[in-house]
Design an enzyme around this catalytic site. Sequence first.
Site, PDB file in Angstrom:
ATOM      1  N   SER A 265    -178.389   2.671  89.800  1.00  0.00           N
ATOM      2  CA  SER A 265    -177.048   2.515  90.356  1.00  0.00           C
ATOM      3  C   SER A 265    -175.986   2.661  89.268  1.00  0.00           C
ATOM      4  O   SER A 265    -176.224   2.312  88.107  1.00  0.00           O
ATOM      5  CB  SER A 265    -176.916   1.133  91.005  1.00  0.00           C
ATOM      6  OG  SER A 265    -175.575   0.819  91.302  1.00  0.00           O
TER       7      SER A 265
ATOM      8  N   TYR B 298    -177.082  -7.833  90.927  1.00  0.00           N
ATOM      9  CA  TYR B 298    -177.577  -6.557  91.455  1.00  0.00           C
ATOM     10  C   TYR B 298    -177.667  -5.527  90.335  1.00  0.00           C
ATOM     11  O   TYR B 298    -178.692  -4.846  90.175  1.00  0.00           O
ATOM     12  CB  TYR B 298    -176.651  -6.062  92.562  1.00  0.00           C
ATOM     13  CG  TYR B 298    -176.937  -4.636  92.993  1.00  0.00           C
ATOM     14  CD1 TYR B 298    -178.091  -4.330  93.708  1.00  0.00           C
ATOM     15  CD2 TYR B 298    -176.052  -3.608  92.681  1.00  0.00           C
ATOM     16  CE1 TYR B 298    -178.358  -3.024  94.092  1.00  0.00           C
ATOM     17  CE2 TYR B 298    -176.315  -2.301  93.066  1.00  0.00           C
ATOM     18  CZ  TYR B 298    -177.461  -2.012  93.761  1.00  0.00           C
ATOM     19  OH  TYR B 298    -177.725  -0.712  94.141  1.00  0.00           O
TER      20      TYR B 298
END
Length: 341
Positions: free
Chosen positions: A143, A168
Amino acid sequence: MKILVTGAAGFIGFHVAKILSEEGHRVIGLDNVNDYYDVNLKYGRLEKLGVSRTNAEQYGLTTTSSLFPDLSFIRISLEDRVQLECIFEKEKFDVVCHLAAQAGVRYSLENPHAYIQSNIEGFMNILECCRYHQISHLVYASSSSVYGLNKKIPFESSDRTDRPASLYAATKKSNELMAHTYSHLFGLPSTGLRFFTVYGPWGRPDMALFIFTKAILSGKPIEVFNLGEMARDFTYIDDICEGVIKILKDPLQKRKENGELYKIYNIGNSRPVKLMDFIQAIERALEMEASKELMPMQPGDVQATWANVDHLIRDYGYQPHTPIQVGVQRFIEWYKSYYRI
């Protein structure tokens, strides 16, 4: 090829599995269909793959698609190591496309354990299965969030990524480090893809495009964070899938000759869009004006993202081409059709 696609009921996984199936590959899709967001949307994606909800709801059941004879779906959690190992032993995959994860930056502040279970433990199980079942290539989702507090833009894959702004992001950086270890120790070819704000039809309800569209159509105000002073490298789903599938098909001959078993790429549009311009594109597509509430920056958020994709262009000829106005219009058309507006 015979390809495992994890996260097949998810936004990107659904699109990748569908395209691979249309191209004639043998695809096995896995997903735990959790309730992080509306499960009806996840089952709707599966139905587009020819997998009925009745079958998809049954844990551990292998269901063959009614639309693609070479596509099957199994509902399992990647934390279920025994079941996952059985699937690898039975199916003997050529390559693995690992797109499953507990997504969402803000939700990681509320439910951190879900991220450790799915993104760390689940990824560990994928790595172990790849190690012991002679997988020729692991392609996995990282990501843009790994860049965290990095102020230098555009982001390059060689930039430092040791200052995550959310759990995350920390789990995604951990995935990259874990993959590197398995490439180094066990010769597992792996490619990590740092996705940049993917959007489009069948997108996630927790993403800005979905949230803004729903609010505007409902006559409710939209929350515009950091007073609108934000920019994102919004990347249309078709452009993302094109890059992912090119990499999946790569026999990796040159990389193996050069000893490059481990690689990381940015995969984005490389054209950041200001948040207010993004909202304006939605307003134009809806032919409605949004009521805006200007808000401060949220915890875990970053002000701007911008992908340098030169390496992906050089190695794979990757070239995103969908303008934001076109991509938003396609999403709005899908949204109105899906929700019958």
